[in-house]
Design a protein around this motif. Structure first.
Motif, PDB file in Angstrom:
ATOM      1  N   ALA A  31       0.818  -1.081   0.052  1.00  0.00           N
ATOM      2  CA  ALA A  31      -0.083  -0.098  -0.126  1.00  0.00           C
ATOM      3  C   ALA A  31       0.813   1.187  -0.134  1.00  0.00           C
ATOM      4  CB  ALA A  31      -1.015  -0.116   1.188  1.00  0.00           C
ATOM      5  N   CYS A  32       0.598   2.278  -0.703  1.00  0.00           N
ATOM      6  CA  CYS A  32       1.078   3.820  -0.918  1.00  0.00           C
ATOM      7  C   CYS A  32       2.447   3.208  -1.713  1.00  0.00           C
ATOM      8  CB  CYS A  32       1.069   4.076   0.479  1.00  0.00           C
ATOM      9  SG  CYS A  32      -0.421   4.327   1.235  1.00  0.00           S
ATOM     10  N   GLU A  33       2.844   2.600  -2.593  1.00  0.00           N
ATOM     11  CA  GLU A  33       4.065   2.498  -3.359  1.00  0.00           C
ATOM     12  C   GLU A  33       3.922   2.518  -4.682  1.00  0.00           C
ATOM     13  OE1 GLU A  33       7.442  -0.728  -2.979  1.00  0.00           O
ATOM     14  OE2 GLU A  33       6.011  -1.545  -4.189  1.00  0.00           O
ATOM     15  N   TYR A  34       4.685   3.599  -4.867  1.00  0.00           N
ATOM     16  CA  TYR A  34       4.908   3.830  -6.342  1.00  0.00           C
ATOM     17  C   TYR A  34       6.043   3.527  -7.194  1.00  0.00           C
ATOM     18  CZ  TYR A  34       7.824   7.269  -4.527  1.00  0.00           C
ATOM     19  OH  TYR A  34       9.256   8.143  -3.869  1.00  0.00           O
ATOM     20  N   SER A  35       7.071   3.103  -6.148  1.00  0.00           N
ATOM     21  CA  SER A  35       8.232   2.386  -6.920  1.00  0.00           C
ATOM     22  C   SER A  35       8.255   1.214  -7.307  1.00  0.00           C
ATOM     23  CB  SER A  35       9.552   2.779  -5.774  1.00  0.00           C
ATOM     24  OG  SER A  35       9.381   1.848  -4.741  1.00  0.00           O
ATOM     25  N   GLY A  36       7.668   0.641  -6.656  1.00  0.00           N
ATOM     26  CA  GLY A  36       7.490  -0.960  -7.175  1.00  0.00           C
ATOM     27  C   GLY A  36       8.316  -1.807  -6.427  1.00  0.00           C
ATOM     28  N   ARG A  37       9.193  -1.285  -5.796  1.00  0.00           N
ATOM     29  CA  ARG A  37      10.324  -2.124  -5.407  1.00  0.00           C
ATOM     30  C   ARG A  37      10.027  -3.092  -4.162  1.00  0.00           C
ATOM     31  NH1 ARG A  37      15.302   2.380  -4.044  1.00  0.00           N
ATOM     32  NH2 ARG A  37      15.541   2.691  -6.384  1.00  0.00           N
ATOM     33  N   VAL A  38       9.059  -2.951  -3.410  1.00  0.00           N
ATOM     34  CA  VAL A  38       8.593  -4.088  -2.517  1.00  0.00           C
ATOM     35  C   VAL A  38       7.943  -4.906  -3.230  1.00  0.00           C
ATOM     36  CG1 VAL A  38       7.433  -4.812  -0.480  1.00  0.00           C
ATOM     37  CG2 VAL A  38       8.798  -2.410  -0.532  1.00  0.00           C
ATOM     38  N   ARG A  39       6.984  -4.499  -4.010  1.00  0.00           N
ATOM     39  CA  ARG A  39       5.959  -5.420  -5.055  1.00  0.00           C
ATOM     40  C   ARG A  39       6.951  -6.304  -5.832  1.00  0.00           C
ATOM     41  NH1 ARG A  39       4.172  -1.998  -9.628  1.00  0.00           N
ATOM     42  NH2 ARG A  39       6.444  -2.669 -10.280  1.00  0.00           N
ATOM     43  N   ASP A  40       7.965  -5.899  -6.411  1.00  0.00           N
ATOM     44  CA  ASP A  40       8.808  -6.554  -7.498  1.00  0.00           C
ATOM     45  C   ASP A  40       9.598  -7.411  -6.659  1.00  0.00           C
ATOM     46  OD1 ASP A  40       7.687  -5.269  -9.490  1.00  0.00           O
ATOM     47  OD2 ASP A  40       9.386  -3.856  -9.854  1.00  0.00           O
ATOM     48  N   ALA A  41      10.003  -7.277  -5.322  1.00  0.00           N
ATOM     49  CA  ALA A  41      10.909  -8.208  -4.612  1.00  0.00           C
ATOM     50  C   ALA A  41      10.079  -9.258  -4.374  1.00  0.00           C
ATOM     51  CB  ALA A  41      11.533  -7.209  -3.205  1.00  0.00           C
ATOM     52  N   PHE A  42       8.698  -9.362  -3.847  1.00  0.00           N
ATOM     53  CA  PHE A  42       7.853 -10.316  -3.600  1.00  0.00           C
ATOM     54  C   PHE A  42       7.510 -11.044  -4.799  1.00  0.00           C
ATOM     55  CE2 PHE A  42       6.950  -8.517   0.428  1.00  0.00           C
ATOM     56  CZ  PHE A  42       6.794  -9.400   1.302  1.00  0.00           C
ATOM     57  N   ALA A  43       7.267 -10.464  -6.079  1.00  0.00           N
ATOM     58  CA  ALA A  43       6.897 -11.156  -7.209  1.00  0.00           C
ATOM     59  C   ALA A  43       8.078 -11.825  -7.729  1.00  0.00           C
ATOM     60  CB  ALA A  43       6.528  -9.951  -8.383  1.00  0.00           C
ATOM     61  N   ARG A  44       9.247 -11.508  -7.689  1.00  0.00           N
ATOM     62  CA  ARG A  44      10.668 -12.110  -8.185  1.00  0.00           C
ATOM     63  C   ARG A  44      10.463 -13.526  -7.458  1.00  0.00           C
ATOM     64  NH1 ARG A  44      12.864  -7.150  -8.547  1.00  0.00           N
ATOM     65  NH2 ARG A  44      13.814  -7.354  -6.390  1.00  0.00           N
ATOM     66  N   ARG A  45       9.994 -13.422  -6.220  1.00  0.00           N
ATOM     67  CA  ARG A  45       9.964 -14.757  -5.433  1.00  0.00           C
ATOM     68  C   ARG A  45       8.638 -15.638  -5.380  1.00  0.00           C
ATOM     69  NH1 ARG A  45      13.033 -10.995  -3.359  1.00  0.00           N
ATOM     70  NH2 ARG A  45      15.034 -11.413  -2.456  1.00  0.00           N
ATOM     71  N   GLY A  46       8.038 -15.360  -6.668  1.00  0.00           N
ATOM     72  CA  GLY A  46       6.744 -15.973  -6.920  1.00  0.00           C
ATOM     73  C   GLY A  46       5.428 -15.729  -6.177  1.00  0.00           C
ATOM     74  N   HIS A  47       5.582 -14.612  -5.583  1.00  0.00           N
ATOM     75  CA  HIS A  47       4.140 -14.547  -4.898  1.00  0.00           C
ATOM     76  C   HIS A  47       3.439 -13.505  -5.717  1.00  0.00           C
ATOM     77  CE1 HIS A  47       5.867 -15.847  -1.054  1.00  0.00           C
ATOM     78  NE2 HIS A  47       7.019 -15.404  -1.351  1.00  0.00           N
ATOM     79  N   TYR A  48       1.945 -13.406  -5.679  1.00  0.00           N
ATOM     80  CA  TYR A  48       1.088 -12.665  -6.203  1.00  0.00           C
ATOM     81  C   TYR A  48       1.237 -11.213  -5.452  1.00  0.00           C
ATOM     82  CZ  TYR A  48      -2.602 -10.053  -8.009  1.00  0.00           C
ATOM     83  OH  TYR A  48      -3.546  -9.129  -8.728  1.00  0.00           O
TER      84      TYR A  48
END
Ligand SMILES: C[S@@+](CC[C@H](N)C(=O)[O-])C[C@H]1O[C@@H](n2cnc3c(N)ncnc32)[C@H](O)[C@@H]1O
Length: 183
Positions: free
Chosen positions: A6-23
């Protein structure tokens, strides 16, 4: 795992999770800076969409202790900002991390569970970052490095300065995904 950032424009945390196979989905009023799964809009629209974990970075403009000299001029904004944080903390999601700098959240809502620094996660800089945790263990430092520079002091003033300052450090994003994604 279904993860809302929540409240993330950079995508950094999102992409860190996505790279590890999470939705993983980020959400911000602003568009995302990098290609990825992003909802541009109010986080309240997606809060009840069945997440296992939420990591939230609410705005600190009216809450950070570094802006204390302006507090008396923005009492209304401060109350609204606190209400937003309370709403995130009370979201119907099993595990929650709310992140903010040293702020009045500590005195007005509750003390943080952990205070981390970028130099504990591979960046030779200081920026005390508080974490309020629900059903999550504290983050273990991943790479303690030399260097204690405050990044903010190197930044020139400009309209995008706040963005440069508030982007989550990559090392912290990776630690969240590595450690909390494995729970
Ligand atoms: C301090 S910044 C966090 C930046 C984050 N660390 C990152 O790396 O992108 C706070 C963000 O909250 C967003 N925001 C404020 N109110 C919001 C709301 N109601 N719903 C979603 N995002 C919101 C702002 O647009 C801003 O980008």
């Amino acid at each position: 795992m279904n993860v809302l950032i929540a409240c993330e424009y950079s995508g950094r945390v999102r992409d860190a999770f996505a790279r590890r196979g999470h939705y993983a989905m980020s959400c911000d009023l602003l568009p995302t800076e990098s290609y990825g799964n992003h909802y541009q809009g109010d986080v309240r629209d997606v809060l009840c969409d069945g997440w296992d974990l939420m990591i939230a970075h609410p705005p600190c403009t009216h809450l950070a202790v570094s802006g204390a000299r302006w507090f008396k001029d923005k009492l209304q904004e401060q109350e609204e900002a606190l209400e937003f944080v309370r709403m995130l903390m009370a979201a119907p999601i099993v595990s929650i991390c709310v992140e903010n700098p040293i702020s009045i959240i500590s005195s007005r809502i509750r003390k943080p569970d952990q205070i981390i620094q970028p130099w504990q996660f591979g960046h030779g800089e200081t920026k005390a970052t508080c974490l309020w945790l629900k059903n999550l263990p504290k983050l273990n430092p991943t790479s303690i490095v030399e260097g204690r520079e405050a990044r903010v002091h190197r930044m020139s003033p400009g309209p995008d300065r706040w963005k440069e300052r508030s982007r989550t450090y990559q090392g912290i994003a990776d630690a969240m995904a590595e450690q909390w994604g494995a729970l």
